[in-house]
Motif scaffolding. Structure first.
Motif, short mmCIF file in Angstrom:
data_model
loop_
_atom_site.label_atom_id
_atom_site.label_comp_id
_atom_site.label_asym_id
_atom_site.label_seq_id
_atom_site.Cartn_x
_atom_site.Cartn_y
_atom_site.Cartn_z
N LYS A 17 -0.39 -4.13 12.17
CA LYS A 17 0.09 -3.49 13.23
C LYS A 17 -0.24 -1.87 12.84
O LYS A 17 -0.68 -1.25 13.92
N PHE A 18 -0.29 -1.39 11.64
CA PHE A 18 -0.55 -0.13 11.45
C PHE A 18 -2.00 0.33 11.65
O PHE A 18 -2.14 1.15 12.21
N VAL A 19 -2.87 -0.53 11.28
CA VAL A 19 -4.09 -0.29 11.12
C VAL A 19 -4.65 -0.28 12.74
O VAL A 19 -5.33 0.68 13.32
N ASP A 20 -4.28 -1.22 13.79
CA ASP A 20 -4.43 -1.20 15.22
C ASP A 20 -4.02 0.16 15.74
O ASP A 20 -4.67 0.69 16.57
N ALA A 21 -2.74 0.48 15.21
CA ALA A 21 -2.06 1.72 16.10
C ALA A 21 -2.82 3.03 15.62
O ALA A 21 -3.21 3.74 16.49
N LEU A 54 0.83 -1.18 -0.05
CA LEU A 54 0.09 0.05 -0.10
C LEU A 54 0.93 1.18 -0.09
O LEU A 54 2.00 1.32 0.78
N THR A 55 0.55 2.15 -0.78
CA THR A 55 1.24 3.60 -0.76
C THR A 55 0.04 4.34 -0.16
O THR A 55 -1.01 4.35 -0.74
N ILE A 56 0.52 5.28 0.89
CA ILE A 56 -0.32 6.57 0.99
C ILE A 56 0.35 7.81 1.00
O ILE A 56 1.33 7.94 1.23
N THR A 57 -0.49 8.27 -0.10
CA THR A 57 0.38 9.77 -0.44
C THR A 57 -0.66 10.97 -0.01
O THR A 57 -1.88 11.04 0.09
N GLU A 58 0.13 11.85 0.69
CA GLU A 58 -0.77 12.93 1.03
C GLU A 58 -0.30 14.24 0.02
O GLU A 58 0.91 14.42 -0.28
N SER A 59 -1.11 14.73 -0.92
CA SER A 59 -0.78 16.01 -1.54
C SER A 59 -1.42 17.18 -0.97
O SER A 59 -2.62 17.22 -0.73
N ARG A 60 -0.65 18.09 -1.02
CA ARG A 60 -1.24 19.37 -0.28
C ARG A 60 -0.97 20.58 -1.36
O ARG A 60 0.09 20.57 -2.32
N MET A 85 4.03 7.28 2.07
CA MET A 85 4.45 6.36 2.97
C MET A 85 4.30 4.92 1.90
O MET A 85 3.37 4.75 1.41
N PHE A 86 5.07 4.08 2.14
CA PHE A 86 4.91 2.54 1.85
C PHE A 86 4.68 1.67 3.03
O PHE A 86 5.21 1.62 4.10
N LEU A 87 3.62 0.93 2.89
CA LEU A 87 3.25 0.12 3.99
C LEU A 87 3.23 -1.39 3.34
O LEU A 87 2.26 -1.62 2.30
#
Length: 107
Positions: free
Chosen positions: A65-69, A35-41, A56-58
């Motif tokens: 772990k990521f979803v739980d956190a 998964l890549t999560i990209t924030e574009s501003r 971010m690369f997940l």
């Protein structure tokens, strides 16, 4: 199938004011997924706008772990730090998956 065709499997866009978040599932050459999560501003520049991106690369071994956190952190904010806020006021209807009208351009 060419690498470009196989690279992006699924995409979800979340608009949030001047920010847009992209959740993209991509594949590797060995048919594994991440998964890549990209924030574009968006910000003003000259006569138009420019975009700043953070990515971010997940990887699969970190999904749970990521979803739980993330869920624990959001729950903490909602219940411990801001218990009197009605977060449902921020809910918006689902946007169309059609990106053809988007002014965001990706390479």
């Amino acid at each position: 199938m060419e690498d470009k065709d196989r690279e992006k499997i699924y995409s979800k866009r979340v608009k949030a004011g001047k920010r847009t978040y992209f959740f993209d599932v991509r594949s590797t050459r060995s048919n594994d997924y991440y998964l890549t999560i990209t924030e574009s501003r968006r910000f003003p520049q000259g006569d138009g706008f420019a975009y700043e991106k953070h990515k971010m690369f997940l990887y699969k071994e970190d999904f749970d772990k990521f979803v739980d956190a993330l869920q624990n952190t959001v729950d903490h904010i909602k219940t411990e730090l801001m218990p009197n806020i009605d977060f449902s006021q921020y809910a918006v209807r689902e946007e169309s998956e059609d990106f053809s009208g988007s002014d965001l351009k990706w390479e």
